[in-house]
Design a protein around this motif. Structure first.
Motif, PDB file in Angstrom:
ATOM      1  N   LYS A   1      68.803  33.472  86.617  1.00 47.25           N
ATOM      2  CA  LYS A   1      68.708  34.348  85.447  1.00 47.25           C
ATOM      3  C   LYS A   1      68.967  33.625  84.135  1.00 47.25           C
ATOM      4  O   LYS A   1      68.825  34.210  83.060  1.00 47.25           O
ATOM      5  CB  LYS A   1      69.687  35.508  85.592  1.00 47.25           C
ATOM      6  N   SER A   2      69.381  32.376  84.200  1.00 51.36           N
ATOM      7  CA  SER A   2      69.683  31.625  82.978  1.00 51.36           C
ATOM      8  C   SER A   2      68.414  31.288  82.218  1.00 51.36           C
ATOM      9  O   SER A   2      67.347  31.086  82.808  1.00 51.36           O
ATOM     10  CB  SER A   2      70.443  30.345  83.316  1.00 51.36           C
ATOM     11  N   ASP A   3      68.543  31.220  80.896  1.00 55.35           N
ATOM     12  CA  ASP A   3      67.429  30.831  80.025  1.00 55.35           C
ATOM     13  C   ASP A   3      67.351  29.316  79.992  1.00 55.35           C
ATOM     14  O   ASP A   3      68.257  28.669  79.465  1.00 55.35           O
ATOM     15  CB  ASP A   3      67.678  31.393  78.628  1.00 55.35           C
ATOM     16  N   PRO A   4      66.288  28.705  80.549  1.00 63.22           N
ATOM     17  CA  PRO A   4      66.225  27.234  80.591  1.00 63.22           C
ATOM     18  C   PRO A   4      66.329  26.587  79.215  1.00 63.22           C
ATOM     19  O   PRO A   4      66.972  25.539  79.073  1.00 63.22           O
ATOM     20  CB  PRO A   4      64.855  26.967  81.231  1.00 63.22           C
ATOM     21  N   ALA A   5      65.707  27.195  78.211  1.00 59.05           N
ATOM     22  CA  ALA A   5      65.766  26.610  76.865  1.00 59.05           C
ATOM     23  C   ALA A   5      67.190  26.654  76.330  1.00 59.05           C
ATOM     24  O   ALA A   5      67.656  25.707  75.684  1.00 59.05           O
ATOM     25  CB  ALA A   5      64.824  27.355  75.922  1.00 59.05           C
ATOM     26  N   LEU A   6      67.903  27.745  76.593  1.00 57.83           N
ATOM     27  CA  LEU A   6      69.303  27.844  76.142  1.00 57.83           C
ATOM     28  C   LEU A   6      70.170  26.815  76.859  1.00 57.83           C
ATOM     29  O   LEU A   6      71.050  26.204  76.233  1.00 57.83           O
ATOM     30  CB  LEU A   6      69.822  29.258  76.393  1.00 57.83           C
TER      31      LEU A   6
ATOM     32  N   ASP B   1      73.483  40.543  78.765  1.00 63.88           N
ATOM     33  CA  ASP B   1      72.451  39.500  78.706  1.00 63.88           C
ATOM     34  C   ASP B   1      72.892  38.340  79.596  1.00 63.88           C
ATOM     35  O   ASP B   1      73.528  37.397  79.131  1.00 63.88           O
ATOM     36  CB  ASP B   1      72.243  39.026  77.272  1.00 63.88           C
TER      37      ASP B   1
ATOM     38  N   GLY C   1      72.304  35.905  71.955  1.00 61.59           N
ATOM     39  CA  GLY C   1      71.545  34.674  72.147  1.00 61.59           C
ATOM     40  C   GLY C   1      72.346  33.396  72.001  1.00 61.59           C
ATOM     41  O   GLY C   1      71.757  32.310  71.963  1.00 61.59           O
TER      42      GLY C   1
ATOM     43  N   PRO D   1      73.441  26.495  85.869  1.00 54.09           N
ATOM     44  CA  PRO D   1      72.750  27.746  85.560  1.00 54.09           C
ATOM     45  C   PRO D   1      72.442  28.517  86.841  1.00 54.09           C
ATOM     46  O   PRO D   1      72.671  28.020  87.950  1.00 54.09           O
ATOM     47  CB  PRO D   1      71.461  27.259  84.899  1.00 54.09           C
TER      48      PRO D   1
ATOM     49  N   GLN E   1      77.544  36.371  85.849  1.00 46.31           N
ATOM     50  CA  GLN E   1      76.538  37.153  85.134  1.00 46.31           C
ATOM     51  C   GLN E   1      76.472  38.609  85.582  1.00 46.31           C
ATOM     52  O   GLN E   1      75.799  39.424  84.933  1.00 46.31           O
ATOM     53  CB  GLN E   1      75.167  36.504  85.320  1.00 46.31           C
TER      54      GLN E   1
ATOM     55  N   SER F   1      71.304  35.928  80.715  1.00 45.94           N
ATOM     56  CA  SER F   1      70.599  34.661  80.482  1.00 45.94           C
ATOM     57  C   SER F   1      71.415  33.668  79.663  1.00 45.94           C
ATOM     58  O   SER F   1      71.138  32.467  79.674  1.00 45.94           O
ATOM     59  CB  SER F   1      69.270  34.924  79.778  1.00 45.94           C
ATOM     60  N   THR F   2      72.426  34.149  78.933  1.00 47.58           N
ATOM     61  CA  THR F   2      73.193  33.254  78.053  1.00 47.58           C
ATOM     62  C   THR F   2      74.473  32.727  78.707  1.00 47.58           C
ATOM     63  O   THR F   2      75.154  31.883  78.133  1.00 47.58           O
ATOM     64  CB  THR F   2      73.581  33.973  76.753  1.00 47.58           C
TER      65      THR F   2
END
Length: 489
Positions: free
Chosen positions: A153-158, A127, A106, A150, A122, A129-130
């Protein structure tokens, strides 16, 4: 507790990332199998220590701890942010990400890649998303831009957390909404580079002549307005539409060879390398880096003074750090002179004797008093409201010499304060040996700017000033207080 940044790859870019994080107070762990990595990274950080503080009007934070790890696993253990800066080989990057994600869960993993898309990075990741692109520009410790790219597949919050981390270390994260090979800036640079290769190959211009065309002309414009804003002005009062109408037709003319590539052979390499040696070979790479850094500092400081372009990023970084550095340890009741400035003596500060010129002692003292005003609440908003402190009298004593590159510390002691006045004593010391280079005694008056007369300070400002004055009343009175010109010690 200091946060930890892990840097995988200790070349020019990785070293720049390490310096940027380290000098902003982060602990930094570097992994690079090159046995020369500690020396190379150390030299980049040494240059950064001379350059980066010159962009800030606040004291730099306490430098973080630098370490070199023997494995990727050791490097990323406990990391809050990870930056990959290995060679531009996709298979190598995939192996690095796989090793990172065996122990890192994470945690944002930015890649310094110049050309690969995040979706390519990626591929096959445990993972995805990170993992994202965080592409900087050299020198990373001075230039603020980081292209943040990004994928789906990227985590928007990250990604938002990563952008906030970059802002915290003084960078400008440019969020690129659609992934594309080479992102934005390098696509533009590649077009210019390709045309430059043709100009050299065809004998039209030398490397030096091309560089002169850039740095004597449009390069100066681009540094403060970019491309489209520059061309908007070129359109005159009619603006961009007029410019497009006037110069649009030339796009069909055979001016450039952007769709063609010169053969990249030994002959072309030797031609360009030979011209480059003739142009710049009398300087070492480290000398060129220091010349570059000094020039960039001058440009960036000018933009900062005008709250424009990259200078606005520097001002915002100062504002973000202001609360942490203008509130002394122990609060306003700390019984010690307050550290209010940590400048570095710049080339423009030097006189014909090679020493810091008189006006700059006053400048540094003004930085101390301005920062103190912010500390007690007489900040930009307070001044905008029509009130401020004006310097009524200053007495300066030159006690030593400050020279180019010296790091100075300015401390401020409140000698007396009431509703309308504050009497302060500023000491400038040289960090290398702790010697005093100057002292300045000042009387400042609180003024109603519209009325043009002295008036009481706002209650909240006066209360904060009195808290400092009470704490400083316990300090020894400096020997130089009350001196006048020609008076014996």
């Amino acid at each position: 507790m200091a946060r930890k940044a892990s840097i995988i790859g200790g070349g020019v870019i990785g070293g720049g990332w390490a310096a940027r994080f380290l000098l902003n107070g982060w602990d930094v762990s570097v992994f690079d199998p090159d046995p020369e990595a500690p020396r190379k990274v150390g030299e980049v950080i040494a240059n950064a220590r001379k350059a980066l503080p010159a962009l800030s009007d606040l004291p730099m934070p306490a430098e973080g701890k630098l370490s070199f790890a023997s494995t990727i696993t050791e490097c990323v253990e406990g990391a809050d942010y990870i930056q990959e800066s290995v060679s531009e080989r996709l298979d190598l990057k995939h192996r690095v990400f796989a090793q990172i994600q065996q122990v890192s869960k994470g945690v944002p993993i930015g890649s310094s890649t110049s050309g690969f898309k995040p979706s390519e990075l990626q591929e096959g990741a445990a993972d995805p998303s990170t993992i994202f692109v965080a592409h900087p520009f050299n020198p990373v410790y001075l230039l603020p831009l980081a292209e943040v790219v990004p994928s789906a597949k990227s985590d928007p919050a990250l990604i938002e957390r990563a952008k906030e981390t970059l802002r915290e270390i003084g960078m400008f994260p440019l969020h690129i909404r659609k992934e594309i090979d080479a992102h934005i800036a390098d696509r533009f640079l590649e077009a210019v580079w390709r045309e430059a290769l043709w100009l050299v190959k065809d004998g039209i211009a030398t490397t030096e002549e091309i560089d002169e065309a850039i740095r004597m002309g449009f390069g100066l414009r681009w540094g403060q307005m970019g491309l489209f804003e520059t061309y908007r002005i070129a359109g005159g009062e009619a603006g961009m539409k007029h410019f497009m109408a006037q110069f649009g037709p030339c796009l069909t003319w055979p001016w450039t060879k952007l769709m063609d590539v010169p053969e990249f052979n030994d002959e072309l390499v030797d031609l360009i390398a030979g011209q480059s040696d003739a142009q710049s070979g009398h300087h070492s790479i480290r000398e060129l880096e220091r010349i570059r850094d000094s020039n960039l500092i001058g440009f960036l400081r000018a933009l900062k003074d005008r709250d424009w372009g990259a200078g606005r990023v520097l001002l915002e970084h100062d504002r973000r750090r202001q609360a942490a550095f203008f509130e002394p340890e122990g609060g306003l009741s700390a019984a010690a002179p307050l550290v209010m400035a940590r400048p570095q003596v710049l080339p423009s500060w030097i006189d014909y004797n090679g020493h810091m010129t008189e006006s700059r002692y006053l400048f540094v003292a003004s930085e101390c008093t301005d920062n103190f005003m912010r500390l007690i609440g007489a900040d930009a908003a307070y001044i905008k409201g029509g009130h401020s402190y004006y310097t009524a009298e200053t007495h300066i004593m030159h006690r030593g010499e400050a020279k180019l590159g010296d790091r100075l510390t300015g401390t401020l002691q409140v000698l007396m304060a009431d509703e309308k006045r504050m009497h302060v004593f500023i000491t400038l010391t040289r960090d290398q040996d702790g010697s005093t280079v100057a002292t300045l005694e000042q009387m400042l008056l609180h003024v109603d700017m519209a009325a043009g007369r002295v008036c009481p300070a706002a209650p909240e400002v006066h209360a904060r000033l009195q808290a400092v004055a009470r704490a400083h009343a316990t300090l020894p009175r400096p020997d130089a207080v009350g001196r006048h010109v020609g008076q014996r010690t």
